[in-house]
Write a protein that holds these residues in place. Structure first.
Motif, PDB file in Angstrom:
ATOM      1  N   UNK A   1       5.966  -6.317 -12.842  1.00  0.00           N
ATOM      2  CA  UNK A   1       6.462  -5.803 -12.007  1.00  0.00           C
ATOM      3  C   UNK A   1       5.762  -4.844 -10.615  1.00  0.00           C
ATOM      4  N   UNK A   2       5.960  -4.860  -9.546  1.00  0.00           N
ATOM      5  CA  UNK A   2       5.028  -4.136  -8.680  1.00  0.00           C
ATOM      6  C   UNK A   2       5.530  -2.660  -9.017  1.00  0.00           C
ATOM      7  N   UNK A   3       4.933  -1.427  -9.402  1.00  0.00           N
ATOM      8  CA  UNK A   3       5.137  -0.039  -8.981  1.00  0.00           C
ATOM      9  C   UNK A   3       4.922   1.245  -8.146  1.00  0.00           C
ATOM     10  N   UNK A   4       5.805   1.726  -7.655  1.00  0.00           N
ATOM     11  CA  UNK A   4       5.414   2.874  -7.292  1.00  0.00           C
ATOM     12  C   UNK A   4       5.447   3.909  -8.154  1.00  0.00           C
ATOM     13  N   UNK A   5       4.028   4.558  -8.545  1.00  0.00           N
ATOM     14  CA  UNK A   5       4.341   5.492  -9.833  1.00  0.00           C
ATOM     15  C   UNK A   5       4.190   6.559  -8.287  1.00  0.00           C
ATOM     16  N   UNK A   6       4.272   7.611  -8.872  1.00  0.00           N
ATOM     17  CA  UNK A   6       5.226   9.061  -7.816  1.00  0.00           C
ATOM     18  C   UNK A   6       4.323   9.974  -9.238  1.00  0.00           C
ATOM     19  N   UNK A   7       3.335  10.326  -8.551  1.00  0.00           N
ATOM     20  CA  UNK A   7       2.682  11.608  -9.673  1.00  0.00           C
ATOM     21  C   UNK A   7       2.876  12.408  -9.073  1.00  0.00           C
ATOM     22  N   UNK A   8       3.459  12.707  -8.037  1.00  0.00           N
ATOM     23  CA  UNK A   8       4.331  14.477  -7.308  1.00  0.00           C
ATOM     24  C   UNK A   8       5.295  14.432  -7.318  1.00  0.00           C
ATOM     25  N   UNK A   9       5.962  14.338  -7.386  1.00  0.00           N
ATOM     26  CA  UNK A   9       7.757  13.944  -7.120  1.00  0.00           C
ATOM     27  C   UNK A   9       8.173  14.174  -8.469  1.00  0.00           C
TER      28      UNK A   9
ATOM     29  N   UNK B   1      10.490  12.380  -1.179  1.00  0.00           N
ATOM     30  CA  UNK B   1      10.851  11.023   0.040  1.00  0.00           C
ATOM     31  C   UNK B   1       8.663  10.333   0.020  1.00  0.00           C
ATOM     32  N   UNK B   2       9.612   8.811  -0.266  1.00  0.00           N
ATOM     33  CA  UNK B   2       8.075   8.236  -0.647  1.00  0.00           C
ATOM     34  C   UNK B   2       8.220   6.954   0.199  1.00  0.00           C
ATOM     35  N   UNK B   3       7.285   5.988   1.050  1.00  0.00           N
ATOM     36  CA  UNK B   3       7.169   4.929   1.380  1.00  0.00           C
ATOM     37  C   UNK B   3       6.044   4.575   1.082  1.00  0.00           C
ATOM     38  N   UNK B   4       6.337   3.380   1.449  1.00  0.00           N
ATOM     39  CA  UNK B   4       5.461   2.063   1.414  1.00  0.00           C
ATOM     40  C   UNK B   4       4.722   1.004   2.492  1.00  0.00           C
ATOM     41  N   UNK B   5       3.332   0.318   2.596  1.00  0.00           N
ATOM     42  CA  UNK B   5       3.056  -0.384   3.773  1.00  0.00           C
ATOM     43  C   UNK B   5       3.193  -1.458   2.790  1.00  0.00           C
ATOM     44  N   UNK B   6       4.200  -2.703   3.755  1.00  0.00           N
ATOM     45  CA  UNK B   6       4.067  -4.336   2.922  1.00  0.00           C
ATOM     46  C   UNK B   6       3.770  -4.987   4.209  1.00  0.00           C
TER      47      UNK B   6
ATOM     48  N   UNK C   1       0.752  -1.033   0.027  1.00  0.00           N
ATOM     49  CA  UNK C   1       0.129   0.009  -0.015  1.00  0.00           C
ATOM     50  C   UNK C   1       1.077   1.276  -0.392  1.00  0.00           C
ATOM     51  N   UNK C   2       0.283   2.381  -0.692  1.00  0.00           N
ATOM     52  CA  UNK C   2       1.071   3.379  -0.931  1.00  0.00           C
ATOM     53  C   UNK C   2       0.627   4.078   0.385  1.00  0.00           C
ATOM     54  N   UNK C   3       1.428   4.493   0.995  1.00  0.00           N
ATOM     55  CA  UNK C   3       1.367   6.217   2.048  1.00  0.00           C
ATOM     56  C   UNK C   3       1.516   7.029   2.413  1.00  0.00           C
ATOM     57  N   UNK C   4       0.840   8.204   1.002  1.00  0.00           N
ATOM     58  CA  UNK C   4       0.905   9.232  -0.283  1.00  0.00           C
ATOM     59  C   UNK C   4      -0.553   9.158  -0.806  1.00  0.00           C
ATOM     60  N   UNK C   5      -1.290  10.483  -0.646  1.00  0.00           N
ATOM     61  CA  UNK C   5      -2.460  10.733  -1.348  1.00  0.00           C
ATOM     62  C   UNK C   5      -1.740  10.661  -2.585  1.00  0.00           C
ATOM     63  N   UNK C   6      -0.810  11.020  -3.532  1.00  0.00           N
ATOM     64  CA  UNK C   6      -0.465  11.234  -4.423  1.00  0.00           C
ATOM     65  C   UNK C   6       0.499  10.340  -5.411  1.00  0.00           C
ATOM     66  N   UNK C   7       0.715   8.726  -5.315  1.00  0.00           N
ATOM     67  CA  UNK C   7       1.407   8.286  -5.031  1.00  0.00           C
ATOM     68  C   UNK C   7       0.229   7.252  -5.566  1.00  0.00           C
ATOM     69  N   UNK C   8       1.262   6.047  -6.816  1.00  0.00           N
ATOM     70  CA  UNK C   8      -0.265   4.424  -6.867  1.00  0.00           C
ATOM     71  C   UNK C   8       0.906   3.766  -6.955  1.00  0.00           C
ATOM     72  N   UNK C   9      -0.119   2.502  -6.067  1.00  0.00           N
ATOM     73  CA  UNK C   9       0.689   1.099  -6.659  1.00  0.00           C
ATOM     74  C   UNK C   9       0.022   0.270  -7.452  1.00  0.00           C
TER      75      UNK C   9
END
Length: 150
Positions: A128-136, A139-144, A11-19
């Motif tokens: 692949x599992x991608x973290x897509x940064x839409x506003x960067x 620094x970003x983090x994900x939860x696993x 899970x992404x921990x940010x409102x401007x990123x996507x998984x």
């Protein structure tokens, strides 16, 4: 993790990123960026090079925020003394013009669940599992989270 069978939740921990799950390939990344900018171009008030004249979003009306007591309370809970005019202005000054990023994040989604069988994630050869940064970049983090057994 040592998990033999189960599910991995990312899970992404940010409102401007996507998984998302897709191919990790540089030319596809360029296509994704072009496509996303066509779907939700940046506001004309944005400092982004891709800002588009005539495009505005309500979220980016920073001087109108917070609009409700509920929104004001969330600001307070996040450490902003918005009842102080200087702090309110400081909060507004640090807020990015990024509504387009929030909208794209909602379309793409903020999490993926991947099955694990015999200790291996069950995804396709090119996936692949991608973290897509839409506003960067920022620094970003994900939860696993691993759900299963050893």
């Amino acid at each position: 993790s040592g998990m033999k069978n189960g599910v991995v939740n990312v899970i992404s921990r940010h409102t401007t990123t996507a998984i998302t799950i897709n191919e990790r390939e540089s030319r596809l990344a360029k296509d994704m960026e072009k496509y996303f900018l066509e779907l939700a171009p940046p506001d004309e008030r944005s400092s982004a090079k891709t800002a588009m004249a005539g495009v505005t979003y309500f979220h980016n009306d920073i001087d109108e925020r917070p609009e409700s007591e509920e929104e004001a309370q969330r600001c307070r809970e996040n450490g902003w003394d918005i009842d102080n005019p200087d702090q309110l202005q400081a909060w507004r000054d640090q807020e990015p013009i990024n509504a387009h990023s929030h909208l794209l994040s909602m379309l793409l989604g903020s999490s993926e669940s991947i099955p694990v069988v015999d200790g291996k994630m069950v995804i396709g050869q090119w996936q692949s599992i991608l973290l897509v940064d839409l506003d960067g970049p920022r620094d970003r983090t994900v939860g696993v989270q691993f759900l299963g057994y050893i």
